[in-house]
Design a protein around this motif. Structure first.
Motif, PDB file in Angstrom:
ATOM      1  N   ASP A 138       0.835  -1.211   0.000  1.00 18.08           N
ATOM      2  CA  ASP A 138       0.000   0.000   0.000  1.00 18.08           C
ATOM      3  C   ASP A 138       0.866   1.256   0.000  1.00 18.08           C
ATOM      4  O   ASP A 138       0.608   2.207  -0.736  1.00 18.08           O
ATOM      5  CB  ASP A 138      -0.945   0.021   1.202  1.00 18.08           C
ATOM      6  N   LEU A 139       1.896   1.264   0.834  1.00 18.47           N
ATOM      7  CA  LEU A 139       2.787   2.425   0.902  1.00 18.47           C
ATOM      8  C   LEU A 139       3.545   2.622  -0.409  1.00 18.47           C
ATOM      9  O   LEU A 139       3.692   3.754  -0.886  1.00 18.47           O
ATOM     10  CB  LEU A 139       3.759   2.281   2.069  1.00 18.47           C
ATOM     11  N   LEU A 140       4.010   1.543  -1.005  1.00 13.89           N
ATOM     12  CA  LEU A 140       4.710   1.653  -2.285  1.00 13.89           C
ATOM     13  C   LEU A 140       3.784   2.182  -3.377  1.00 13.89           C
ATOM     14  O   LEU A 140       4.199   2.991  -4.219  1.00 13.89           O
ATOM     15  CB  LEU A 140       5.306   0.302  -2.686  1.00 13.89           C
ATOM     16  N   ASP A 141       2.523   1.739  -3.363  1.00 10.64           N
ATOM     17  CA  ASP A 141       1.546   2.241  -4.340  1.00 10.64           C
ATOM     18  C   ASP A 141       1.299   3.733  -4.140  1.00 10.64           C
ATOM     19  O   ASP A 141       1.223   4.496  -5.100  1.00 10.64           O
ATOM     20  CB  ASP A 141       0.232   1.470  -4.245  1.00 10.64           C
ATOM     21  N   ARG A 142       1.194   4.158  -2.894  1.00 12.50           N
ATOM     22  CA  ARG A 142       0.984   5.585  -2.608  1.00 12.50           C
ATOM     23  C   ARG A 142       2.189   6.412  -3.037  1.00 12.50           C
ATOM     24  O   ARG A 142       2.036   7.508  -3.586  1.00 12.50           O
ATOM     25  CB  ARG A 142       0.711   5.799  -1.122  1.00 12.50           C
ATOM     26  N   ILE A 143       3.381   5.904  -2.806  1.00 14.73           N
ATOM     27  CA  ILE A 143       4.592   6.600  -3.226  1.00 14.73           C
ATOM     28  C   ILE A 143       4.610   6.750  -4.746  1.00 14.73           C
ATOM     29  O   ILE A 143       4.939   7.818  -5.277  1.00 14.73           O
ATOM     30  CB  ILE A 143       5.853   5.865  -2.725  1.00 14.73           C
ATOM     31  N   ARG A 144       4.236   5.680  -5.455  1.00 14.90           N
ATOM     32  CA  ARG A 144       4.209   5.733  -6.918  1.00 14.90           C
ATOM     33  C   ARG A 144       3.248   6.803  -7.407  1.00 14.90           C
ATOM     34  O   ARG A 144       3.565   7.579  -8.314  1.00 14.90           O
ATOM     35  CB  ARG A 144       3.833   4.369  -7.493  1.00 14.90           C
ATOM     36  N   VAL A 145       2.067   6.901  -6.783  1.00 15.02           N
ATOM     37  CA  VAL A 145       1.082   7.920  -7.159  1.00 15.02           C
ATOM     38  C   VAL A 145       1.623   9.316  -6.884  1.00 15.02           C
ATOM     39  O   VAL A 145       1.516  10.218  -7.722  1.00 15.02           O
ATOM     40  CB  VAL A 145      -0.258   7.683  -6.414  1.00 15.02           C
ATOM     41  N   LEU A 146       2.209   9.515  -5.715  1.00 15.11           N
ATOM     42  CA  LEU A 146       2.766  10.822  -5.360  1.00 15.11           C
ATOM     43  C   LEU A 146       3.914  11.214  -6.290  1.00 15.11           C
ATOM     44  O   LEU A 146       4.014  12.376  -6.706  1.00 15.11           O
ATOM     45  CB  LEU A 146       3.233  10.834  -3.904  1.00 15.11           C
ATOM     46  N   GLU A 147       4.775  10.265  -6.624  1.00 10.65           N
ATOM     47  CA  GLU A 147       5.869  10.565  -7.552  1.00 10.65           C
ATOM     48  C   GLU A 147       5.327  10.951  -8.923  1.00 10.65           C
ATOM     49  O   GLU A 147       5.841  11.865  -9.562  1.00 10.65           O
ATOM     50  CB  GLU A 147       6.808   9.373  -7.675  1.00 10.65           C
ATOM     51  N   ALA A 148       4.284  10.267  -9.365  1.00 10.79           N
ATOM     52  CA  ALA A 148       3.674  10.606 -10.651  1.00 10.79           C
ATOM     53  C   ALA A 148       3.091  12.009 -10.610  1.00 10.79           C
ATOM     54  O   ALA A 148       3.204  12.768 -11.585  1.00 10.79           O
ATOM     55  CB  ALA A 148       2.597   9.580 -11.009  1.00 10.79           C
ATOM     56  N   GLN A 149       2.478  12.365  -9.496  1.00 10.38           N
ATOM     57  CA  GLN A 149       1.920  13.709  -9.359  1.00 10.38           C
ATOM     58  C   GLN A 149       3.026  14.756  -9.371  1.00 10.38           C
ATOM     59  O   GLN A 149       2.893  15.803  -9.996  1.00 10.38           O
ATOM     60  CB  GLN A 149       1.092  13.826  -8.076  1.00 10.38           C
ATOM     61  N   VAL A 150       4.112  14.490  -8.665  1.00 12.43           N
ATOM     62  CA  VAL A 150       5.234  15.429  -8.623  1.00 12.43           C
ATOM     63  C   VAL A 150       5.833  15.590 -10.017  1.00 12.43           C
ATOM     64  O   VAL A 150       6.074  16.711 -10.474  1.00 12.43           O
ATOM     65  CB  VAL A 150       6.305  14.973  -7.607  1.00 12.43           C
ATOM     66  N   HIS A 151       6.054  14.475 -10.694  1.00 11.74           N
ATOM     67  CA  HIS A 151       6.627  14.544 -12.038  1.00 11.74           C
ATOM     68  C   HIS A 151       5.672  15.222 -13.008  1.00 11.74           C
ATOM     69  O   HIS A 151       6.103  15.944 -13.896  1.00 11.74           O
ATOM     70  CB  HIS A 151       7.029  13.162 -12.532  1.00 11.74           C
ATOM     71  N   GLY A 152       4.386  15.044 -12.816  1.00 13.35           N
ATOM     72  CA  GLY A 152       3.398  15.703 -13.653  1.00 13.35           C
ATOM     73  C   GLY A 152       3.397  17.207 -13.430  1.00 13.35           C
ATOM     74  O   GLY A 152       3.282  17.985 -14.370  1.00 13.35           O
ATOM     75  N   SER A 153       3.529  17.630 -12.182  1.00 11.56           N
ATOM     76  CA  SER A 153       3.533  19.065 -11.887  1.00 11.56           C
ATOM     77  C   SER A 153       4.847  19.703 -12.321  1.00 11.56           C
ATOM     78  O   SER A 153       4.882  20.875 -12.671  1.00 11.56           O
ATOM     79  CB  SER A 153       3.259  19.311 -10.404  1.00 11.56           C
ATOM     80  N   GLU A 154       5.950  18.939 -12.302  1.00 10.36           N
ATOM     81  CA  GLU A 154       7.227  19.476 -12.774  1.00 10.36           C
ATOM     82  C   GLU A 154       7.182  19.784 -14.256  1.00 10.36           C
ATOM     83  O   GLU A 154       7.691  20.801 -14.687  1.00 10.36           O
ATOM     84  CB  GLU A 154       8.366  18.475 -12.488  1.00 10.36           C
ATOM     85  N   THR A 155       6.536  18.917 -15.013  1.00 10.16           N
ATOM     86  CA  THR A 155       6.488  19.143 -16.455  1.00 10.16           C
ATOM     87  C   THR A 155       5.552  20.291 -16.800  1.00 10.16           C
ATOM     88  O   THR A 155       5.734  20.973 -17.791  1.00 10.16           O
ATOM     89  CB  THR A 155       6.046  17.877 -17.219  1.00 10.16           C
ATOM     90  N   SER A 156       4.572  20.551 -15.949  1.00  9.85           N
ATOM     91  CA  SER A 156       3.647  21.652 -16.226  1.00  9.85           C
ATOM     92  C   SER A 156       4.304  23.001 -15.935  1.00  9.85           C
ATOM     93  O   SER A 156       3.842  24.025 -16.396  1.00  9.85           O
ATOM     94  CB  SER A 156       2.363  21.504 -15.415  1.00  9.85           C
ATOM     95  N   TRP A 157       5.398  23.020 -15.179  1.00  9.37           N
ATOM     96  CA  TRP A 157       6.115  24.258 -14.886  1.00  9.37           C
ATOM     97  C   TRP A 157       6.977  24.678 -16.058  1.00  9.37           C
ATOM     98  O   TRP A 157       7.364  25.812 -16.190  1.00  9.37           O
ATOM     99  CB  TRP A 157       7.008  24.086 -13.652  1.00  9.37           C
ATOM    100  N   ARG A 158       7.324  23.738 -16.883  1.00 11.07           N
ATOM    101  CA  ARG A 158       8.253  24.040 -18.006  1.00 11.07           C
ATOM    102  C   ARG A 158       7.546  24.586 -19.192  1.00 11.07           C
ATOM    103  O   ARG A 158       6.522  24.478 -19.578  1.00 11.07           O
ATOM    104  CB  ARG A 158       9.012  22.775 -18.384  1.00 11.07           C
TER     105      ARG A 158
END
Length: 97
Positions: free
Chosen positions: A77-97
């Motif tokens: 469960d924790l690994l799945d949550r980390i994967r979702v959070l990392e995807a969100q972070v990477h998604g927001s990073e690309t929207s800044w560029r």
């Protein structure tokens, strides 16, 4: 016979063949909530195609860290949550560029 596409779902016996586990252990993992499954009208369990990869992860956690199945469920469960959070972070990073 040649299979040209990945099946949409796998039976417990098919998962057992792919993972080398006894079908009863596959069913136990489902009962413990470690792997997802659907139940049809006849009571048969059906698993998504990525179940073998999830079971491999379960086996690595069990073997490598000597975790019990309850702890493995928590870690997954924790690994799945980390994967979702990392995807969100990477998604927001690309929207800044």
């Amino acid at each position: 016979m040649y299979v040209l596409t990945k099946p949409a779902r796998l039976s417990a016996d098919r998962v057992s063949v792919h993972t080398g586990l006894h079908p009863d252990l596959v069913r136990r993992f489902a009962a413990l909530g470690l792997i997802e499954c659907a139940v049809d009208d006849g009571g048969r369990l059906w698993f998504p195609p990525d179940t073998a990869a999830r079971i491999a992860r379960i086996q690595r956690l069990r073997r490598g860290l000597s975790l019990n199945y309850n702890a493995i469920g928590l870690v997954l469960d924790l690994l799945d949550r980390i994967r979702v959070l990392e995807a969100q972070v990477h998604g927001s990073e690309t929207s800044w560029r």
